[in-house]
Design a protein around this motif. Structure first.
Motif, PDB file in Angstrom:
ATOM      1  N   LYS A 124      48.045  48.994  -1.079  1.00 40.17           N
ATOM      2  CA  LYS A 124      46.410  49.358  -1.522  1.00 40.17           C
ATOM      3  C   LYS A 124      46.380  50.912  -1.800  1.00 40.17           C
ATOM      4  O   LYS A 124      46.117  51.321  -2.727  1.00 40.17           O
ATOM      5  CB  LYS A 124      44.926  48.564   0.165  1.00 40.17           C
ATOM      6  N   TRP A 172      50.223  43.616   7.572  1.00 42.32           N
ATOM      7  CA  TRP A 172      49.312  44.590   7.769  1.00 42.32           C
ATOM      8  C   TRP A 172      49.176  45.901   6.742  1.00 42.32           C
ATOM      9  O   TRP A 172      48.261  46.597   5.731  1.00 42.32           O
ATOM     10  CB  TRP A 172      48.008  44.446   9.179  1.00 42.32           C
ATOM     11  N   LEU A 173      50.432  45.962   7.368  1.00 46.38           N
ATOM     12  CA  LEU A 173      51.076  47.686   6.823  1.00 46.38           C
ATOM     13  C   LEU A 173      51.307  47.300   5.630  1.00 46.38           C
ATOM     14  O   LEU A 173      50.941  48.302   4.301  1.00 46.38           O
ATOM     15  CB  LEU A 173      52.353  48.118   7.983  1.00 46.38           C
ATOM     16  N   ASP A 178      51.042  45.564  13.208  1.00 48.32           N
ATOM     17  CA  ASP A 178      51.542  44.383  12.519  1.00 48.32           C
ATOM     18  C   ASP A 178      51.927  44.513  10.630  1.00 48.32           C
ATOM     19  O   ASP A 178      51.755  45.944  10.070  1.00 48.32           O
ATOM     20  CB  ASP A 178      49.885  43.754  12.353  1.00 48.32           C
ATOM     21  N   SER A 237      49.841  45.710   3.219  1.00 47.20           N
ATOM     22  CA  SER A 237      48.927  45.679   2.477  1.00 47.20           C
ATOM     23  C   SER A 237      48.425  47.478   2.602  1.00 47.20           C
ATOM     24  O   SER A 237      47.695  47.153   1.379  1.00 47.20           O
ATOM     25  CB  SER A 237      47.333  44.505   3.123  1.00 47.20           C
ATOM     26  N   LEU A 238      48.789  47.886   3.147  1.00 50.46           N
ATOM     27  CA  LEU A 238      47.949  48.946   3.272  1.00 50.46           C
ATOM     28  C   LEU A 238      48.527  49.873   2.377  1.00 50.46           C
ATOM     29  O   LEU A 238      48.142  50.614   1.996  1.00 50.46           O
ATOM     30  CB  LEU A 238      47.607  50.225   4.603  1.00 50.46           C
TER      31      LEU A 238
END
Length: 473
Positions: free
Chosen positions: A44, A37-38, A34, A40-41
């Motif tokens: 972070k 998702w990647l 995704d 967002s990581l």
């Protein structure tokens, strides 16, 4: 078939090749991640940084759960909250009104500064004050934090001055600390809670602005105050560098009872004992209790010293300073131990080592009785079982390393004395025979019978070797 040996470099290349092959295989079967998702990581990870403004160790922190859960009430203030950790506890809010009275009285002492000057003083030092706390205090805005530091700081300063100077007029009647005998010791107790600390430099600044000509020394006043409230003989460190380096009041108290006299000699002795026993063990964690040590010939004697931690062992004699075990002892030592556990700069876990040693010595009510006979323990708790239980739980959940501390030589010398065969033989005699009067009588009878039997045997042998008729003329 013979085995094939693979060197470490070849093994690493094979492992890397296998990992690359695995990733290629996963990509070939169409395993897609995704993208949102990647991203967002990765974001972070980009935002994960150490706080650049925090350059010193935090010295005020919450007691860890593995220590607190054993008895949480020992770490919670009972009367007043100081600092951010307990500021919203309902049962502590009534004392907030008294803080305003303290601030007003504090400002009345100052002839050259007004409220705005003290607010500016704390505002300038706000970042340094915040960095003293381990928790993120972002939820407390700047004005609230400065107000809290000023109110709580003036309360602490005025409480100590109230004890030293006294109160008059309406304050003597309406101030509960001045008019009630039980509140002041409870306030002093709360002022030594780890989670209830204020940065010492702020207290020092407030005090020095009020007394610019150094009529009074704040650290000295604080030590005298706590000595009176805890019934302990405290001594302010004479080293100027140490004196100016207190983190908070609990750290000041800790510094006053940390061994300082002959520290170099004690450290040298500790290293010597550690080297001598390195082949056997690198850490001495336990010694027998006072009763067993006494059976092995150890004498317990009260040591005349101002330092409660200054325990020594020499030539079969353990000297221990007198200790008053009262209602506040458990709370005070638990918070000192928690401070040592969490603050890396605390000196060598001396309180923890002391508690560990006393936990070993005091195992049963009989051990307490033995130390009371030597005028070492003065108990205000009544039942000796309660005293023994208190010491047995002092180090609950605590990380202990007695190998390199100031008391390491006491552990090693006491064990060396106890493990000598002759001392163990004496211990067995005292425990199994002389501890019971009937057993002692039976032992003496057996010894007497043995002596008589041996004497009779000797005379019989002599009579056989040299009969009466063969006596020389």
């Amino acid at each position: 078939m013979g085995s094939v040996e693979i060197n470490p470099e070849e093994a690493l290349q094979i492992e890397v090749g296998m990992s690359s092959a695995m990733i290629t295989m996963l990509e070939s079967v169409g395993l897609n991640l995704d993208e949102a998702w990647l991203v967002s990581l990765e974001q972070k990870l980009e935002e994960t940084n150490w706080e650049p403004w925090r350059t010193d160790h935090a010295s005020i922190f919450r007691v860890p759960h593995h220590i607190r859960d054993d008895d949480a009430k020992l770490y919670d203030p009972k009367v007043v909250s100081l600092g951010p950790y307990h500021r919203d506890v309902d049962r502590l809010l009534p004392m907030n009104r008294l803080k305003w009275h303290s601030l007003k009285k504090f400002l009345s002492r100052s002839t050259g500064y007004a409220l705005v000057d003290y607010l500016r003083l704390i505002k300038v030092s706000e970042r340094r004050a915040r960095s003293a706390y381990a928790d993120d205090l972002a939820s407390i805005d700047s004005n609230d934090f400065v107000q809290m530091m000023l109110l709580d700081g003036c309360f602490v300063v005025e409480t100590i001055l109230l004890w030293k100077i006294g109160a008059s007029g309406l304050e003597a009647v309406q101030n509960p600390i001045a008019s009630s005998s039980w509140i002041l010791p409870m306030v002093a107790r709360d002022m030594l809670m780890l989670e209830n600390q204020l940065p010492f430099f702020l207290l020092q600044h407030l005090f020095e602005l009020t007394f610019p000509r150094h009529q009074l020394d704040y650290a000295k006043c604080a030590v005298e105050f706590f000595a009176a409230c805890t019934e302990m003989d405290l001594e302010l460190p004479s080293d100027g560098a140490v004196k100016g380096g207190f983190c908070h009041l609990l750290h000041l108290f800790h510094s006053c009872i940390t061994p300082r006299k002959d520290a170099a000699e004690a450290k040298s002795r500790t290293k010597c004992f550690s080297r001598a026993n390195k082949s056997q063990t690198t850490r001495v964690k336990s010694i027998p209790n006072a009763t067993r040590l006494s059976e092995a010939g150890v004498k317990f004697q009260r040591k005349r010293t101002r330092n409660v931690l200054d325990i020594t062992f020499h030539n079969g004699k353990m000297e221990i300073p007198q200790l008053a075990v009262n209602g506040h002892f458990n709370t005070l030592f638990r918070n000192l131990i928690a401070f040592e556990q969490g603050y890396k700069c605390a000196s060598l876990h001396v309180i923890t080592s002391y508690a560990s040693l006393m936990d070993c010595i005091i195992d049963t009510p009989e051990d307490v009785t033995l130390l009371q006979k030597g005028d070492i323990i003065v108990s205000g708790l009544g039942d000796n079982q309660n005293v023994a239980l208190l010491f047995n739980k002092l180090c609950s959940g605590v990380s202990i390393d007695d190998g390199d501390g100031d008391l390491a030589s006491v552990f090693e010398e006491a064990n060396r004395h106890y493990n000598r065969k002759w001392n163990q033989f004496l211990a067995i005699l005292r425990r199994d025979y002389f501890g019971n009067p009937w057993a002692a009588i039976a032992l003496m009878a057996a010894i007497l019978l043995f002596v008589l039997t041996s004497t009779q045997t000797v005379f019989s042998v002599l009579a056989y070797v040299r009969p009466p008729g063969n006596q020389p003329n």
